[in-house]
Motif scaffolding. Structure first.
Motif, PDB file in Angstrom:
ATOM      1  N   GLY A 207      -3.372  -6.314  -1.246  1.00 51.46           N
ATOM      2  CA  GLY A 207      -2.862  -5.566   0.180  1.00 51.46           C
ATOM      3  C   GLY A 207      -4.033  -4.318   0.352  1.00 51.46           C
ATOM      4  O   GLY A 207      -3.709  -3.833   1.591  1.00 51.46           O
ATOM      5  N   VAL A 208      -5.215  -4.267  -0.134  1.00 46.79           N
ATOM      6  CA  VAL A 208      -6.068  -3.137   0.140  1.00 46.79           C
ATOM      7  C   VAL A 208      -7.490  -4.045   0.790  1.00 46.79           C
ATOM      8  O   VAL A 208      -7.721  -4.993   0.215  1.00 46.79           O
ATOM      9  CB  VAL A 208      -6.638  -2.494  -1.108  1.00 46.79           C
ATOM     10  CG1 VAL A 208      -7.714  -1.487  -0.653  1.00 46.79           C
ATOM     11  CG2 VAL A 208      -5.530  -1.827  -1.666  1.00 46.79           C
ATOM     12  N   SER A 209      -8.010  -3.331   1.747  1.00 48.76           N
ATOM     13  CA  SER A 209      -9.241  -3.798   2.306  1.00 48.76           C
ATOM     14  C   SER A 209      -9.864  -2.810   2.779  1.00 48.76           C
ATOM     15  O   SER A 209      -9.449  -1.668   2.827  1.00 48.76           O
ATOM     16  CB  SER A 209      -8.936  -4.902   3.760  1.00 48.76           C
ATOM     17  OG  SER A 209      -8.250  -4.084   4.368  1.00 48.76           O
ATOM     18  N   TYR A 210     -11.418  -2.973   3.094  1.00 50.16           N
ATOM     19  CA  TYR A 210     -12.287  -1.817   3.295  1.00 50.16           C
ATOM     20  C   TYR A 210     -12.809  -2.435   4.852  1.00 50.16           C
ATOM     21  O   TYR A 210     -12.957  -3.653   5.169  1.00 50.16           O
ATOM     22  CB  TYR A 210     -13.389  -1.938   2.548  1.00 50.16           C
ATOM     23  CG  TYR A 210     -13.224  -1.703   1.147  1.00 50.16           C
ATOM     24  CD1 TYR A 210     -12.330  -0.927   0.736  1.00 50.16           C
ATOM     25  CD2 TYR A 210     -14.095  -2.207   0.062  1.00 50.16           C
ATOM     26  CE1 TYR A 210     -12.235  -0.359  -0.572  1.00 50.16           C
ATOM     27  CE2 TYR A 210     -13.823  -1.735  -1.290  1.00 50.16           C
ATOM     28  CZ  TYR A 210     -12.877  -1.024  -1.452  1.00 50.16           C
ATOM     29  OH  TYR A 210     -12.829  -0.708  -3.116  1.00 50.16           O
ATOM     30  N   ASN A 262      -4.499   0.551   2.879  1.00 55.48           N
ATOM     31  CA  ASN A 262      -3.606  -0.033   1.926  1.00 55.48           C
ATOM     32  C   ASN A 262      -2.253  -0.447   2.612  1.00 55.48           C
ATOM     33  O   ASN A 262      -1.666   0.386   2.796  1.00 55.48           O
ATOM     34  CB  ASN A 262      -3.617   1.209   0.958  1.00 55.48           C
ATOM     35  CG  ASN A 262      -2.678   0.526  -0.289  1.00 55.48           C
ATOM     36  OD1 ASN A 262      -1.774  -0.355  -0.349  1.00 55.48           O
ATOM     37  ND2 ASN A 262      -2.789   0.738  -1.661  1.00 55.48           N
ATOM     38  N   ARG A 263      -2.167  -1.694   2.882  1.00 56.58           N
ATOM     39  CA  ARG A 263      -0.982  -2.259   3.559  1.00 56.58           C
ATOM     40  C   ARG A 263       0.177  -2.011   2.809  1.00 56.58           C
ATOM     41  O   ARG A 263       1.339  -1.973   3.264  1.00 56.58           O
ATOM     42  CB  ARG A 263      -1.089  -3.472   4.004  1.00 56.58           C
ATOM     43  CG  ARG A 263      -2.299  -3.743   5.107  1.00 56.58           C
ATOM     44  CD  ARG A 263      -2.527  -5.105   5.718  1.00 56.58           C
ATOM     45  NE  ARG A 263      -3.581  -5.262   6.714  1.00 56.58           N
ATOM     46  CZ  ARG A 263      -4.720  -5.199   6.382  1.00 56.58           C
ATOM     47  NH1 ARG A 263      -5.397  -4.875   5.253  1.00 56.58           N
ATOM     48  NH2 ARG A 263      -5.797  -5.119   7.530  1.00 56.58           N
ATOM     49  N   THR A 264      -0.122  -2.153   1.608  1.00 56.21           N
ATOM     50  CA  THR A 264       1.094  -2.035   0.791  1.00 56.21           C
ATOM     51  C   THR A 264       1.699  -0.688   0.846  1.00 56.21           C
ATOM     52  O   THR A 264       3.026  -0.514   0.954  1.00 56.21           O
ATOM     53  CB  THR A 264       0.901  -2.466  -0.781  1.00 56.21           C
ATOM     54  OG1 THR A 264       0.341  -3.815  -0.637  1.00 56.21           O
ATOM     55  CG2 THR A 264       2.097  -2.336  -1.576  1.00 56.21           C
ATOM     56  N   ALA A 265       0.811   0.434   0.685  1.00 56.47           N
ATOM     57  CA  ALA A 265       1.381   1.554   0.644  1.00 56.47           C
ATOM     58  C   ALA A 265       1.599   2.307   2.223  1.00 56.47           C
ATOM     59  O   ALA A 265       2.063   3.423   2.314  1.00 56.47           O
ATOM     60  CB  ALA A 265       0.408   2.702   0.046  1.00 56.47           C
ATOM     61  N   GLY A 266       1.066   1.592   3.016  1.00 52.14           N
ATOM     62  CA  GLY A 266       0.892   2.014   4.401  1.00 52.14           C
ATOM     63  C   GLY A 266       0.075   3.295   4.756  1.00 52.14           C
ATOM     64  O   GLY A 266       0.408   3.762   5.608  1.00 52.14           O
ATOM     65  N   THR A 267      -1.038   3.297   4.194  1.00 50.72           N
ATOM     66  CA  THR A 267      -2.118   4.377   4.250  1.00 50.72           C
ATOM     67  C   THR A 267      -3.353   3.771   4.704  1.00 50.72           C
ATOM     68  O   THR A 267      -3.784   2.498   4.674  1.00 50.72           O
ATOM     69  CB  THR A 267      -2.218   5.101   2.914  1.00 50.72           C
ATOM     70  OG1 THR A 267      -2.680   4.256   1.985  1.00 50.72           O
ATOM     71  CG2 THR A 267      -0.812   5.589   2.382  1.00 50.72           C
ATOM     72  N   MET A 268      -4.168   5.020   5.383  1.00 53.17           N
ATOM     73  CA  MET A 268      -5.450   4.431   5.869  1.00 53.17           C
ATOM     74  C   MET A 268      -6.419   5.783   5.581  1.00 53.17           C
ATOM     75  O   MET A 268      -5.821   6.816   6.232  1.00 53.17           O
ATOM     76  CB  MET A 268      -5.546   4.064   7.212  1.00 53.17           C
ATOM     77  CG  MET A 268      -6.829   3.349   7.867  1.00 53.17           C
ATOM     78  SD  MET A 268      -6.529   2.936   9.491  1.00 53.17           S
ATOM     79  CE  MET A 268      -5.943   1.393   9.278  1.00 53.17           C
ATOM     80  N   GLN A 269      -7.306   5.596   4.719  1.00 56.40           N
ATOM     81  CA  GLN A 269      -8.251   6.730   4.466  1.00 56.40           C
ATOM     82  C   GLN A 269      -9.556   6.313   4.868  1.00 56.40           C
ATOM     83  O   GLN A 269     -10.280   5.335   4.538  1.00 56.40           O
ATOM     84  CB  GLN A 269      -8.183   7.203   3.108  1.00 56.40           C
ATOM     85  CG  GLN A 269      -6.874   7.650   2.744  1.00 56.40           C
ATOM     86  CD  GLN A 269      -6.910   8.190   1.180  1.00 56.40           C
ATOM     87  OE1 GLN A 269      -7.111   7.258   0.206  1.00 56.40           O
ATOM     88  NE2 GLN A 269      -6.526   9.415   1.040  1.00 56.40           N
ATOM     89  N   ALA A 270     -10.393   7.472   5.490  1.00 57.79           N
ATOM     90  CA  ALA A 270     -11.812   7.254   5.601  1.00 57.79           C
ATOM     91  C   ALA A 270     -12.473   8.076   4.762  1.00 57.79           C
ATOM     92  O   ALA A 270     -12.461   9.165   4.619  1.00 57.79           O
ATOM     93  CB  ALA A 270     -12.082   7.776   7.040  1.00 57.79           C
ATOM     94  N   VAL A 271     -13.281   7.295   3.868  1.00 60.29           N
ATOM     95  CA  VAL A 271     -13.660   7.939   2.703  1.00 60.29           C
ATOM     96  C   VAL A 271     -15.348   8.011   3.040  1.00 60.29           C
ATOM     97  O   VAL A 271     -16.037   6.689   3.282  1.00 60.29           O
ATOM     98  CB  VAL A 271     -13.667   6.941   1.444  1.00 60.29           C
ATOM     99  CG1 VAL A 271     -14.572   7.540   0.123  1.00 60.29           C
ATOM    100  CG2 VAL A 271     -12.355   6.834   1.311  1.00 60.29           C
ATOM    101  N   VAL A 272     -15.917   9.237   3.237  1.00 55.07           N
ATOM    102  CA  VAL A 272     -17.291   9.373   3.766  1.00 55.07           C
ATOM    103  C   VAL A 272     -17.953   9.924   2.449  1.00 55.07           C
ATOM    104  O   VAL A 272     -17.998  10.717   1.607  1.00 55.07           O
ATOM    105  CB  VAL A 272     -17.274  10.628   4.826  1.00 55.07           C
ATOM    106  CG1 VAL A 272     -18.738  10.682   5.436  1.00 55.07           C
ATOM    107  CG2 VAL A 272     -16.145  10.428   5.809  1.00 55.07           C
TER     108      VAL A 272
END
Length: 374
Positions: A207-210, A262-272
């Motif tokens: 469920g995780v993608s970049y 993370n579609r499983t957790a329903g989150t989206m983060q921008a890691v710089v």
């Protein structure tokens, strides 16, 4: 009679298809290529032989693939151990580099095919790195051969890949990235380090993608495309540059923005992230005044060593920012700078960001989440 006439017409039509006839005319060319290499290097074996080639990329060179692999496997060579097939352009020549680990000798061969099939160019050189850098005369001698394009312009790729393979420490997953990039350099090595850092800290679980914003861009992007399938056509990678002023304003050596969904957790983060080559330059053993092929190879060797991946200051987080689909879509627009969208730069390219007079999205919504470097 009608059936015979139809069969004759079918055979004639197949022979008229471009490339079809060539499949029946190439039975000896790959045998010639392997025999020519063995004449120069001796018998091939899985412990001492590396073959680098672009077979399959030049136009219609695919017709030689079956014969090539018949010769390859007939010598007990192994796909994951003794071969690197590099991507190349359709109008490139079909070439082969046979490297012998024991002697350090490399036989480079180009072939002509089509109306006629023949070995059009062949040369053997010793490319053992330790010998080439043993003294100033040896360096100068190889520099002359690089200038003369003894391997028709592929000297750096063949030298670095062959010597890295000879160490016995060449990670096959890194070799796969070189298939796309078609040479070995610190740019692609740094991308491999960054990719592993991301996977360790933001694992690619179910469920995780970049989504990658490679800004600024350098050779690292080809690693992400190969390792994560982040192709431009599928919207996985967006590539752009930063001005020198913007880099200075960020205060670090930015490497890009990696959006972790993370579609499983329903989150989206921008890691710089930032990537600083200073530790690599300081510790790889390269000396001031070294030719580029020396310093770059030494940097590659240092970056290949996983014990060096935790070197302080090499990979670091500039910020981690919670975003949503709307912000991600804004980051993708042609007229936007993703660092401005996240609030890490303002439209003028300075820090303490604002956007149209309003605090930038990143600072405004996620000030407590941002991990600014001191």
């Amino acid at each position: 009679m009608i059936l015979l006439l139809c069969l004759a017409a079918l055979v004639f039509s197949l022979g008229s298809v471009p490339g079809m006839a060539a499949e029946y005319e190439n039975s000896g060319l790959m045998t010639q290529v392997f025999a020519a290499a063995e004449t120069e290097l001796g018998d091939m074996g899985p412990e001492n032989t590396l073959i680098i080639t672009d077979i399959g990329s030049p136009a219609e060179s695919y017709v030689y693939l079956d014969d090539f692999y018949a010769e390859f496997y007939g010598r007990d060579l192994q796909y994951t151990k003794n071969l690197l097939v590099l991507q190349n352009s359709r109008n490139s020549p079909l070439w082969f580099a046979f490297f012998d680990r024991d002697s350090g000798n490399c036989t480079y061969i180009e072939v002509s095919y089509g109306a006629g099939e023949e070995i059009s160019y062949k040369v053997t050189e010793n490319i053992n790195f330790e010998d080439l850098v043993s003294d100033d005369d040896s360096k100068a001698s190889w520099n002359e051969k690089v200038g003369a394009k003894v391997f028709n312009g592929r000297e750096f790729a063949i030298l670095t890949i062959s010597n890295a393979w000879a160490t016995g420490e060449f990670d096959y997953e890194l070799m796969q990235c070189l298939e796309v990039h078609n040479h070995f350099c610190p740019g692609v090595s740094s991308g491999y380090v960054i990719a592993n850092w991301m996977e360790e800290n933001y694992p690619l679980e179910a469920g995780v993608s970049y989504t990658v914003f490679s800004c600024p861009n350098w050779c690292k992007e080809d690693v992400f495309v190969k390792r994560w399938d982040t192709t431009p056509g599928k919207g996985g990678i967006w590539v752009s540059a930063l001005t020198d002023e913007e880099k200075v304003a960020l205060g670090v050596a930015p490497a890009g923005i990696f959006v972790v969904t993370n579609r499983t957790a329903g989150t989206m983060q921008a890691v710089v992230l930032s990537f600083d080559f200073a530790p690599v330059n300081a510790k790889c053993g390269a000396q001031e005044g070294d030719p580029a092929w020396v310093s770059k190879y030494l940097m590659d060797l240092w970056l290949m060593d996983k014990d060096n991946w935790d070197e302080e200051g090499m990979v670091s987080e500039i910020a981690v920012i919670d975003i949503n689909e709307a912000i991600l879509n804004e980051m993708k627009q042609a007229d936007t700078n993703p660092y401005v969208v996240l609030g890490l730069l303002n439209p003028a390219g300075a820090v303490n960001p604002s956007k149209n007079g309003i605090p930038g999205i990143g600072q405004w919504m996620n000030n407590n989440k941002i991990k600014q470097n001191a």
